[in-house]
Design an enzyme around this catalytic site. Structure first.
Site, short mmCIF file in Angstrom:
data_model
loop_
_atom_site.label_atom_id
_atom_site.label_comp_id
_atom_site.label_asym_id
_atom_site.label_seq_id
_atom_site.Cartn_x
_atom_site.Cartn_y
_atom_site.Cartn_z
CB SER A 13 -0.74 -3.58 -0.98
OG SER A 13 0.04 -4.52 -0.26
CB CYS A 186 1.49 -12.91 2.05
SG CYS A 186 1.43 -11.22 2.67
#
Ligand code: DGL
Length: 277
Positions: A13, A186
């Protein structure tokens, strides 16, 4: 982009996937790597599953157009919700970080009590929980979304007292569960590893999905055999300057090829900022 070999494609992202890129670069020195950071649409963590799937399809299509032979989804949120779909749509190997991280966690836990931290999207999907339980059905999984960690990592506040306070706040309930292994689910969290380790205590093993995924890549890749050092090609969808700065900090390189691309619409800009040649 002359002389490009069939490359490994990596998308995230934004900048966080550079932690994954860095490990892939170290392990596969002869491969070209094309990295796409969707900096215009970051963060994916709080977005709906359908939006993240949509973006992930566009990102993969872009990398395939650029000539990659496999795609590594560095983003945990995207891996959690879109891996199956991408594997159905596209016919090249596509790897996400969830399975590798889960395997690594199961390999390390002694007491079977495993913590998972990630974005809201990743935790909501329960992808880590389901995958860990499919490997070790008697594991006890404790999950916690830690959304502020992403901003703290992007600010570079690794040693900031606020980061320690926030880590204490997020992690105390996992500490209370007596976990011995914690999955950093993450891309950004490995940047905060020192503070997470300090809060959790030195006996808790931290699982870094960036490292876990290397064996999966190795098993799926058709290697370049020309023994020429691989090149790096970076693409972002916005904020090239910020990307450059963070990339220089994380990767410790000054010269690289960076282009801007806009996905999901009909226009495409190519702009070589820092071309090595
Ligand atoms: N790359 C995302 C992940 O690993 C973190 C940043 C975001 O929310 O987009 O889940």
């Amino acid at each position: 982009m002359k002389n490009k070999k069939q490359a490994i494609g990596v998308f995230d992202s934004g900048v966080g996937g550079l932690t994954v890129f860095k490990e892939i670069r170290k392990k596969f020195p002869y491969e070209d790597i094309i990295y796409f950071g969707d900096t215009a649409r970051v963060p994916y963590g709080p977005k709906s599953k359908h939006t993240v799937i949509d973006y992930s399809i566009q990102n993969t299509r872009f990398l395939i157009q650029e000539g990659v032979k496999m795609v590594v989804i560095a983003c945990n949120t995207s891996s959690a919700v879109s891996l199956d779909i991408l594997q159905k749509i596209f016919d090249i190997p596509i790897i996400g970080v969830i399975e590798a991280g889960s395997r690594n966690a199961v390999a390390h836990t002694k007491n079977g009590r495993i913590g998972v931290i990630g974005t809201e999207g990743t935790i909501r999907s329960e992808a880590y929980k389901k995958t860990i339980l499919s490997i070790k059905p008697d594991a006890e999984i404790y999950s916690k979304a830690c959304p502020l960690f992403v901003s703290l990592a992007e600010e570079g506040w690794v040693n900031h007292p606020i980061t320690k306070d926030i880590a204490n706040e997020y992690l105390h309930e996992l500490k209370d569960k007596d976990i011995d292994t914690l999955v950093l689910g993450c891309t950004h969290y490995p940047i905060l590893k020192p503070v997470i380790q300090e809060v959790m205590g030195k006996d808790v093993h931290l699982v870094d999905s960036a490292i876990s995924i290397l064996t999966d890549i190795e098993s799926k890749i058709s290697k370049n055999t020309d023994n020429c050092i691989g090149k790096d090609f970076f693409f972002v969808s916005d904020n090239e300057d910020k990307f450059c700065k963070i990339a220089q900090d994380i990767l410790n390189i000054n010269n690289f090829s960076l282009s801007k691309v806009k996905l999901g619409e009909t226009w495409y800009i190519e702009n070589n900022y820092l071309n090595p040649e």
